[in-house]
Scaffold this motif. Structure first.
Motif, PDB file in Angstrom:
ATOM      1  N   PRO A   1      -8.735   3.310  -0.163  1.00 32.61           N
ATOM      2  CA  PRO A   1      -8.201   2.567  -1.313  1.00 32.61           C
ATOM      3  C   PRO A   1      -8.003   3.367  -2.598  1.00 32.61           C
ATOM      4  O   PRO A   1      -7.715   2.786  -3.643  1.00 32.61           O
ATOM      5  CB  PRO A   1      -9.241   1.465  -1.526  1.00 32.61           C
ATOM      6  N   GLY A   2      -8.159   4.682  -2.570  1.00 30.69           N
ATOM      7  CA  GLY A   2      -7.891   5.481  -3.761  1.00 30.69           C
ATOM      8  C   GLY A   2      -8.754   5.076  -4.936  1.00 30.69           C
ATOM      9  O   GLY A   2      -9.958   4.892  -4.810  1.00 30.69           O
ATOM     10  N   LYS A   3      -8.135   4.908  -6.075  1.00 35.07           N
ATOM     11  CA  LYS A   3      -8.866   4.497  -7.273  1.00 35.07           C
ATOM     12  C   LYS A   3      -8.959   2.980  -7.403  1.00 35.07           C
ATOM     13  O   LYS A   3      -9.428   2.472  -8.412  1.00 35.07           O
ATOM     14  CB  LYS A   3      -8.218   5.093  -8.512  1.00 35.07           C
ATOM     15  N   GLY A   4      -8.492   2.258  -6.386  1.00 36.59           N
ATOM     16  CA  GLY A   4      -8.590   0.796  -6.408  1.00 36.59           C
ATOM     17  C   GLY A   4      -7.414   0.108  -7.069  1.00 36.59           C
ATOM     18  O   GLY A   4      -7.437  -1.106  -7.265  1.00 36.59           O
ATOM     19  N   THR A   5      -6.348   0.855  -7.376  1.00 34.25           N
ATOM     20  CA  THR A   5      -5.202   0.276  -8.077  1.00 34.25           C
ATOM     21  C   THR A   5      -4.505  -0.779  -7.231  1.00 34.25           C
ATOM     22  O   THR A   5      -4.204  -1.888  -7.712  1.00 34.25           O
ATOM     23  CB  THR A   5      -4.203   1.383  -8.459  1.00 34.25           C
ATOM     24  N   LEU A   6      -4.213  -0.454  -5.980  1.00 30.53           N
ATOM     25  CA  LEU A   6      -3.548  -1.411  -5.103  1.00 30.53           C
ATOM     26  C   LEU A   6      -4.415  -2.645  -4.893  1.00 30.53           C
ATOM     27  O   LEU A   6      -3.939  -3.778  -4.980  1.00 30.53           O
ATOM     28  CB  LEU A   6      -3.228  -0.744  -3.762  1.00 30.53           C
ATOM     29  N   ALA A   7      -5.703  -2.438  -4.635  1.00 33.01           N
ATOM     30  CA  ALA A   7      -6.610  -3.566  -4.413  1.00 33.01           C
ATOM     31  C   ALA A   7      -6.666  -4.473  -5.643  1.00 33.01           C
ATOM     32  O   ALA A   7      -6.651  -5.704  -5.518  1.00 33.01           O
ATOM     33  CB  ALA A   7      -8.007  -3.058  -4.062  1.00 33.01           C
TER      34      ALA A   7
ATOM     35  N   PRO B   1       1.471   2.349  -5.922  1.00 35.75           N
ATOM     36  CA  PRO B   1       0.748   1.405  -6.784  1.00 35.75           C
ATOM     37  C   PRO B   1       0.553   1.918  -8.204  1.00 35.75           C
ATOM     38  O   PRO B   1       0.450   1.113  -9.145  1.00 35.75           O
ATOM     39  CB  PRO B   1      -0.610   1.248  -6.075  1.00 35.75           C
ATOM     40  N   GLU B   2       0.494   3.244  -8.379  1.00 39.90           N
ATOM     41  CA  GLU B   2       0.319   3.816  -9.711  1.00 39.90           C
ATOM     42  C   GLU B   2       1.617   3.828 -10.503  1.00 39.90           C
ATOM     43  O   GLU B   2       1.608   4.002 -11.718  1.00 39.90           O
ATOM     44  CB  GLU B   2      -0.226   5.242  -9.591  1.00 39.90           C
ATOM     45  N   ILE B   3       2.746   3.646  -9.817  1.00 39.73           N
ATOM     46  CA  ILE B   3       4.051   3.681 -10.477  1.00 39.73           C
ATOM     47  C   ILE B   3       4.395   2.330 -11.086  1.00 39.73           C
ATOM     48  O   ILE B   3       4.898   2.252 -12.209  1.00 39.73           O
ATOM     49  CB  ILE B   3       5.141   4.118  -9.475  1.00 39.73           C
ATOM     50  N   ASN B   4       4.114   1.252 -10.356  1.00 44.09           N
ATOM     51  CA  ASN B   4       4.463  -0.084 -10.852  1.00 44.09           C
ATOM     52  C   ASN B   4       3.564  -1.127 -10.198  1.00 44.09           C
ATOM     53  O   ASN B   4       3.335  -1.090  -8.989  1.00 44.09           O
ATOM     54  CB  ASN B   4       5.934  -0.392 -10.547  1.00 44.09           C
ATOM     55  N   GLN B   5       3.076  -2.069 -10.995  1.00 43.90           N
ATOM     56  CA  GLN B   5       2.172  -3.107 -10.512  1.00 43.90           C
ATOM     57  C   GLN B   5       2.809  -4.010  -9.482  1.00 43.90           C
ATOM     58  O   GLN B   5       2.118  -4.632  -8.657  1.00 43.90           O
ATOM     59  CB  GLN B   5       1.698  -3.962 -11.682  1.00 43.90           C
ATOM     60  N   MET B   6       4.143  -4.115  -9.494  1.00 44.68           N
ATOM     61  CA  MET B   6       4.825  -5.019  -8.569  1.00 44.68           C
ATOM     62  C   MET B   6       4.621  -4.624  -7.119  1.00 44.68           C
ATOM     63  O   MET B   6       4.662  -5.473  -6.225  1.00 44.68           O
ATOM     64  CB  MET B   6       6.322  -5.082  -8.899  1.00 44.68           C
ATOM     65  N   PHE B   7       4.419  -3.340  -6.860  1.00 44.38           N
ATOM     66  CA  PHE B   7       4.195  -2.889  -5.494  1.00 44.38           C
ATOM     67  C   PHE B   7       2.986  -3.613  -4.898  1.00 44.38           C
ATOM     68  O   PHE B   7       3.074  -4.237  -3.838  1.00 44.38           O
ATOM     69  CB  PHE B   7       3.982  -1.373  -5.475  1.00 44.38           C
ATOM     70  N   GLY B   8       1.854  -3.542  -5.572  1.00 46.65           N
ATOM     71  CA  GLY B   8       0.651  -4.209  -5.082  1.00 46.65           C
ATOM     72  C   GLY B   8       0.762  -5.719  -5.124  1.00 46.65           C
ATOM     73  O   GLY B   8       0.231  -6.418  -4.245  1.00 46.65           O
TER      74      GLY B   8
END
Length: 439
Positions: free
Chosen positions: A133-139, A99-106
């Motif tokens: 959920p880590g830093k919430g990037t995927l969410a 999720p931190e690499i590219n927004q398209m993943f999430g």
């Protein structure tokens, strides 16, 4: 470990009084003042020396540690654990997640959730549950997609299973834009996308309702036990003190209680002579499967993994490179590949499972190529190059494309294959597979 999110987290340091109750160091009597002084030092080497003394003292008192016990100590010790004292996320940390690499993943995982909700018949309420959920990037990326589907956005609530107050602060900011004092424990707040966000320490605290459970890089750091077959019997791999200092791996002299308890799932046809198993992961998968069976919904598990074929996958990462897992405990991340064959066994017969398929397969099936083309429109050359490079990292077989796997759990009566899980054959595989990093 309880059914809780310990995946790639920083847990705030505890007070001395709490730490002493957890570890029993008050029993050390006259050495208590010395240990306090060691813990309070600002020199990282002193803290690591203290942790090594703690490990060796425990081994001398109780015997060699199982790999599971060693992982718990190294990763989550309340004072010296890896997830307590290190900034582990991103390029400056020891690893970086999709999720931190590219927004398209999430975004594509979000689209998958919307599609599955539609296939369920659009229930009035759906819980989106993320473990670790880590830093919430995927969410945040998923919620941004959900906000584009008004009917779906009205039906959902977001539930984050997170034990760390510090990580809840990151998630709160990513999902609401708000900040609170460090010592504030966040429980619930409305997101900037509309739906409510709720935080829970354990999966058992999430209401028993129709849910879509997401677990991305959650299971790979849960403790494992390692076993080696010798003369037809399973012996356990343990961590012991090395002569002259340091730590070493040893093999138990005979079958241990753990070997007898945790290897009952192995088929007679399994030809491996080295096996890793995570009973704690199995318990969580069983709980997720029970929820899906009893209340409906879906689960999507994404992690490094295999289908009961790999042997020794236990390793450490430091500064994005492989590292000796017994060297300087607490200074590197410990991880092991997920055994999806074991997960299938733990799911039982009351649900249906799909996969695992590669990350490349799933993202291709979800249309990442078309999404990339849409995002690159009207972008300058440098931005396009950066976007293509990030997708290359997600998709290339030698990057994240084949190592990461997607695994889904659905009700037993599911009569279709969810998107992303139809295998991409040589016939319909994209013809131009980027072989090297985009320039």
């Amino acid at each position: 470990m309880h059914v809780c999110a310990m995946s790639r987290r920083n847990i705030p340091g505890l007070t001395w009084s709490v730490f002493s109750r957890l570890t029993g160091v008050n029993r050390l009597g006259r050495r208590q003042h010395e240990i306090k002084r060691d813990l309070c030092t600002q020199e990282p080497l002193d803290l690591k020396e203290f942790f090594m003394r703690h490990l060796t003292a425990r081994i001398k008192a109780n015997g060699p540690l199982s790999i599971a016990e060693y992982m718990k100590e190294v990763l989550t010790n309340p004072v010296t654990g890896y997830y307590i004292k290190n900034e582990v996320f991103g390029e400056s940390g020891d690893f970086i997640t999709s999720p931190e690499i590219n927004q398209m993943f999430g975004e594509l995982i979000g689209i998958w959730c919307v599609h599955e909700w539609q296939q369920m018949g659009k229930p009035d309420k759906l819980q989106i549950v993320e473990l670790g959920p880590g830093k919430g990037t995927l969410a945040a990326d998923m919620m941004r997609v959900f906000s584009q589907f008004k009917e779906f956005n009205k039906a959902i609530s977001l539930h984050l299973v997170e034990v760390s107050p510090k990580m809840r602060q990151f998630q709160l900011e990513a999902l609401t834009g708000a900040t609170t004092p460090e010592d504030t424990v966040v429980e619930s707040q409305r997101s900037k996308y509309g739906p409510e966000v709720h935080w829970h320490r354990f999966l058992d605290q999430v209401p028993n309702e129709c849910s879509c459970v997401i677990a991305h890089e959650f299971f790979d750091i849960l403790p494992i036990y390692k076993f080696q077959k010798k003369d037809g019997e399973w012996h356990e791999i343990l961590v012991d003190i090395q002569e002259g200092g340091g730590l070493r791996f040893i093999m138990s002299r005979g079958p241990t209680t753990n070997a007898k308890a945790f290897l009952t799932h192995l088929a007679e046809t399994d030809e491996r002579d080295h096996v890793e198993v995570s009973p704690e992961s199995g318990i969580i998968v069983q709980k997720i499967s029970q929820r899906v069976s009893d209340h409906g919904g879906r689960a999507l598990i994404i992690d490094y993994g295999h289908e009961g074929t790999k042997k020794d996958t236990f390793r450490a990462f430091k500064a994005h490179k492989l590292y000796d897992p017994l060297e300087m405990p607490g200074s590197a991340d410990l991880t092991a590949d997920v055994d999806f064959a074991y997960f299938k066994h733990c799911c039982g017969e009351n649900v249906k499972t799909f996969g695992p398929v590669t990350q490349n397969n799933f993202l291709n099936g979800m249309g990442i190529g078309a999404r990339l083309q849409a995002l690159m429109q009207d972008k300058d050359v440098e931005t396009r190059r950066a976007m293509m490079k990030s997708v290359w990292r997600l998709m290339h077989p030698q990057q994240m494309g084949w190592g990461f796997k997607f695994f889904a759990i659905a009700p037993k009566d599911t009569d279709y294959v969810p998107p992303g899980f139809i295998p991409i054959t040589a016939h319909n595989e994209p013809k131009s597979e980027q072989k090297s990093e985009p320039k």
